[in-house]
Design an enzyme around this catalytic site. Sequence first.
Site, PDB file in Angstrom:
ATOM      1  N   ALA A 160      43.929  42.776  50.758  1.00 47.48           N
ATOM      2  CA  ALA A 160      45.311  42.394  51.439  1.00 47.48           C
ATOM      3  C   ALA A 160      46.337  41.973  50.351  1.00 47.48           C
ATOM      4  O   ALA A 160      45.803  41.469  49.444  1.00 47.48           O
ATOM      5  CB  ALA A 160      45.336  41.343  52.608  1.00 47.48           C
TER       6      ALA A 160
ATOM      7  N   GLY B 297      40.220  43.836  52.164  1.00 43.05           N
ATOM      8  CA  GLY B 297      40.982  44.732  52.939  1.00 43.05           C
ATOM      9  C   GLY B 297      40.764  46.288  52.516  1.00 43.05           C
ATOM     10  O   GLY B 297      40.779  46.946  53.343  1.00 43.05           O
TER      11      GLY B 297
ATOM     12  N   GLU C  63      37.327  47.056  53.746  1.00 41.65           N
ATOM     13  CA  GLU C  63      37.567  47.147  55.168  1.00 41.65           C
ATOM     14  C   GLU C  63      38.010  48.396  55.464  1.00 41.65           C
ATOM     15  O   GLU C  63      37.646  49.026  56.621  1.00 41.65           O
ATOM     16  CB  GLU C  63      38.173  46.070  55.782  1.00 41.65           C
TER      17      GLU C  63
ATOM     18  N   GLU D 193      36.900  37.482  50.240  1.00 40.24           N
ATOM     19  CA  GLU D 193      37.900  36.440  51.005  1.00 40.24           C
ATOM     20  C   GLU D 193      37.659  35.049  50.998  1.00 40.24           C
ATOM     21  O   GLU D 193      38.224  34.285  50.961  1.00 40.24           O
ATOM     22  CB  GLU D 193      37.932  36.778  52.186  1.00 40.24           C
TER      23      GLU D 193
HETATM   24  N1  CAA Z   1      47.338  40.557  46.259  1.00 39.47           N
HETATM   25  C1  CAA Z   1      48.455  40.510  45.782  1.00 39.47           C
HETATM   26  N2  CAA Z   1      48.408  40.543  44.322  1.00 39.47           N
HETATM   27  C2  CAA Z   1      47.254  40.649  43.945  1.00 39.47           C
HETATM   28  C3  CAA Z   1      46.117  40.903  44.574  1.00 39.47           C
HETATM   29  C4  CAA Z   1      46.234  40.964  45.879  1.00 39.47           C
HETATM   30  N3  CAA Z   1      45.010  41.016  46.801  1.00 39.47           N
HETATM   31  N4  CAA Z   1      45.100  41.006  43.587  1.00 39.47           N
HETATM   32  C5  CAA Z   1      45.600  41.064  42.467  1.00 39.47           C
HETATM   33  N5  CAA Z   1      46.888  40.707  42.520  1.00 39.47           N
HETATM   34  C6  CAA Z   1      47.949  40.693  41.448  1.00 39.47           C
HETATM   35  C7  CAA Z   1      47.565  39.443  40.627  1.00 39.47           C
HETATM   36  O1  CAA Z   1      48.336  38.210  40.743  1.00 39.47           O
HETATM   37  C8  CAA Z   1      48.036  39.930  39.119  1.00 39.47           C
HETATM   38  O2  CAA Z   1      49.401  39.806  39.165  1.00 39.47           O
HETATM   39  P1  CAA Z   1      50.470  39.593  37.835  1.00 39.47           P
HETATM   40  O3  CAA Z   1      49.897  40.679  36.828  1.00 39.47           O
HETATM   41  O4  CAA Z   1      51.775  39.447  38.485  1.00 39.47           O
HETATM   42  O5  CAA Z   1      49.663  38.260  37.528  1.00 39.47           O
HETATM   43  C9  CAA Z   1      47.707  41.522  39.032  1.00 39.47           C
HETATM   44  O6  CAA Z   1      47.807  41.858  40.495  1.00 39.47           O
HETATM   45  C10 CAA Z   1      46.421  41.673  38.634  1.00 39.47           C
HETATM   46  O7  CAA Z   1      45.455  41.258  38.785  1.00 39.47           O
HETATM   47  P2  CAA Z   1      44.546  40.339  37.802  1.00 39.47           P
HETATM   48  O8  CAA Z   1      45.176  39.604  36.676  1.00 39.47           O
HETATM   49  O9  CAA Z   1      43.569  39.616  38.455  1.00 39.47           O
HETATM   50  O10 CAA Z   1      43.846  41.697  37.108  1.00 39.47           O
HETATM   51  P3  CAA Z   1      42.341  42.125  37.045  1.00 39.47           P
HETATM   52  O11 CAA Z   1      42.349  43.519  36.731  1.00 39.47           O
HETATM   53  O12 CAA Z   1      41.742  41.032  36.157  1.00 39.47           O
HETATM   54  O13 CAA Z   1      41.549  41.836  38.392  1.00 39.47           O
HETATM   55  C11 CAA Z   1      41.064  42.404  40.592  1.00 39.47           C
HETATM   56  C12 CAA Z   1      41.774  42.682  39.438  1.00 39.47           C
HETATM   57  C13 CAA Z   1      39.689  42.220  40.600  1.00 39.47           C
HETATM   58  C14 CAA Z   1      41.433  43.305  41.873  1.00 39.47           C
HETATM   59  C15 CAA Z   1      41.553  40.659  40.877  1.00 39.47           C
HETATM   60  O14 CAA Z   1      43.095  40.716  40.751  1.00 39.47           O
HETATM   61  C16 CAA Z   1      41.260  40.101  42.068  1.00 39.47           C
HETATM   62  O15 CAA Z   1      40.025  39.951  42.586  1.00 39.47           O
HETATM   63  N6  CAA Z   1      42.170  40.189  42.916  1.00 39.47           N
HETATM   64  C17 CAA Z   1      41.845  39.573  44.664  1.00 39.47           C
HETATM   65  C18 CAA Z   1      40.935  40.382  45.594  1.00 39.47           C
HETATM   66  C19 CAA Z   1      40.911  39.704  46.668  1.00 39.47           C
HETATM   67  O16 CAA Z   1      40.636  38.672  47.170  1.00 39.47           O
HETATM   68  N7  CAA Z   1      40.962  40.651  47.795  1.00 39.47           N
HETATM   69  C20 CAA Z   1      40.954  40.099  48.991  1.00 39.47           C
HETATM   70  C21 CAA Z   1      42.202  39.775  49.605  1.00 39.47           C
HETATM   71  S1  CAA Z   1      42.340  38.913  51.326  1.00 39.47           S
HETATM   72  C22 CAA Z   1      42.038  40.139  52.289  1.00 39.47           C
HETATM   73  O17 CAA Z   1      41.733  41.504  52.004  1.00 39.47           O
HETATM   74  C23 CAA Z   1      42.092  39.681  53.651  1.00 39.47           C
HETATM   75  C24 CAA Z   1      41.431  40.612  54.831  1.00 39.47           C
HETATM   76  O18 CAA Z   1      40.466  40.758  55.354  1.00 39.47           O
HETATM   77  C25 CAA Z   1      42.678  41.781  55.154  1.00 39.47           C
END
Ligand code: CAA
Length: 695
Positions: free
Chosen positions: A65, A106, A109, A129
């Site tokens: 998400a 998500g 999912e 999450e």
């Molecule tokens: N939403 C919004 N922005 C996000 C994001 C997300 N889910 N994931 C990453 N970003 C953004 C970061 O803030 C970052 O932005 P900036 O460049 O402006 O700082 C950019 O994307 C790159 O992220 P990273 O610097 O972390 O890059 P990375 O290559 O080291 O890692 C990643 C990539 C593994 C995807 C890591 O960003 C990550 O773990 N993201 C979170 C994933 C997550 O938690 N997903 C679950 C979300 S909650 C959900 O999905 C609820 C549900 O059940 C529907």
Amino acid sequence: MTEINSVTTLTRDGDVDVITLNSPPVNALSAKVREGLFEGFKAAGASDSKAIVLICEGRTFIAGADISEFGAPGGAPTASLFDVQNMMENSPKPVIAAIHGTALGGGLEVALCAHYRVAVPSAKVGLPEVALGLLPGAGGTQRLPRIVGVEAALDMVTSGRHVPAKQALAMGLVDELAEEGKLKEGAIAFANRAVAENKPLVKVRDNNAKLEAAKGKPEIFADFRKANARKFRGFEAPEANIKCIEAAVNSASFEEGLAEERRLFGGLMMGQQSAAQRYYFFAERQANKIPDVPDDTPIRPIKKVGIIGAGTMGGGIAMNFANVGIQVVIVEQQQEPLDRGLATIRKNYERSRTAKPEETEKRVGLITGSLSMEEAFKDVDLVIEAVFERMDVKKDIFTRLDAICKPGAILATNTSGLNIDEIASVTKRPQDVIGLHFFSPANVMKLLEIVRADHTAKDVIATSMKLAKQIGKIAVLVGVTPGFVGNRILAQRQREANKLVLEGAMPWDVDRVLYDFGFPMGPFAMSDLAGLDIGWVKEKSKGETIRDVLCEMDRRGQKTGAGYYDYDENRNAKPSPVTEKIIHDFIAKSGRNPRKISDEEILERCIYPMINEGVKILEEGKAIRPSDIDVVWVNGYGWPVYRGGPMHYGDQIGADKVLAKMKEFQGSMGDDFKPAASLEKLVADGKKLADLKGA
Ligand code: CAA
């Protein structure tokens, strides 16, 4: 090609429709992406294709998400995601998710609503999450155990770990691996085969066999909770995740389980813990951004690192570099401590469960020792001094480094609080001098305080930040101030903890309150663990503090079986009557009466001065932003991430309340509680701590 919207296209390859998302940086499920998916699947559903592939452009499949949308006006973050999922799952033609990078949250999912999943070997999948104080709120907790089974699902949702594609294949989460770099071709070929072979349209939601196997076995959950109680302590999200998997097993239908998932998700989303953990997610990423050091600042290549000091710190620092293939040379003054240091490094590698024997040899082989700085440091790109904390010794070392090192080499000190400008002043190249403050044990602790001195060059900062990332550290840029950000704030807590004990609280009362707040241990238990005699000199000790007396009695902490606490042979602590008597004697000598101190006072007196000090640090421009202070405290000092960090916590309490309490304490206990001018001002202006600006 049909452009579905600004982030989605629909193309055709023979009988297969290909929906492609392109929403940098990580294809998060923003409103636009959800719309693209919905319209894309609608169009593909209506076409005469025989199968549909969903694939992403850029670095990754959908990474979850869009976290930045959570809590923002506009509400329901996953509203139309359910429509997308229903459309995919109920599609009369096979839907294949093509995964590269990371399919997270998500993202996974969504993929779980495809009938099949194809991934490249480098891909990873997971439901992270829990790290945001949440649970997978789009059916993840109901579908995952239906594929991987209850135990594996419990592990995945409570750890949030990213499962490598090969392992995911073995678990049944992925159906086929495609050749690296040929994902699209692989997924299309799979789709054609699915059509040709008339493969069933697998709806994960209908697979109940693995749930049946866990029915009537509540011990699976009880055992899991028990085994992880320590790890989950204080956090709300792991328990909510477990409850969802329990609901998957015990509900009469998929929908019933889904409703429970939605209910629990809503509770977490509204709570303070998830707000703090989501805040922290961005805080950590924000810390990488240095306003006057743009991303394109040139980097100095670092191929060989020199370290001065083969002690615990020097050795730990060396391991970080060897772990990523960088050559290291450690210099000591004498052979014996050098040999001991190198032997400890080897032992640490051998003990670690992650490194295989051949990997250990490779890493150990990258670290050499020397007794001569002149010999060893001629060609290093970076040298880190990690000797004991004496200004004269450090100045002497930097004078020598200035003479030995090649032009452009970065000269770093690992001091935990000395003035780096003063250290730099003995060199003719202060622009190359920087602080790299590692935390002990340096091969384990995530935090790296990077200390910018008056003359530190921007490319030295950029290089250090990048290097930190390369060695797996979380770096925060701070300024030169006694103790830098972390230890300067710690000193506030330590002072109050010591004062509280002299007023009538027992060390275990203070420790209990801070432990219950969420720290891994309180300050007195911490002192016992580290050793009370660190920095204590027997000859100079005059029994002036409780610590002096304890050390004089040879109660030097866990290692001597007693310190503030008494320890049994398994190092279990219990409150000590000896310590209690020493404390009462001290209080009696001071002519005061011990008083009963409430837990509330203990907490406020330990924590609020820390928040106030954070404000002063920002006032003085020694940190860039409030969230950087929080990143330091979460990673270096065990501040519970579900409370965001001292500055975020201050806002949760309310800056006005913190100020009022500081004033009240100042009135009764003096200027240790003097509020920072900017704290007064921001409260007067009705602002938050998060609004403060630093350097
Ligand atoms: N939403 C919004 N922005 C996000 C994001 C997300 N889910 N994931 C990453 N970003 C953004 C970061 O803030 C970052 O932005 P900036 O460049 O402006 O700082 C950019 O994307 C790159 O992220 P990273 O610097 O972390 O890059 P990375 O290559 O080291 O890692 C990643 C990539 C593994 C995807 C890591 O960003 C990550 O773990 N993201 C979170 C994933 C997550 O938690 N997903 C679950 C979300 S909650 C959900 O999905 C609820 C549900 O059940 C529907």
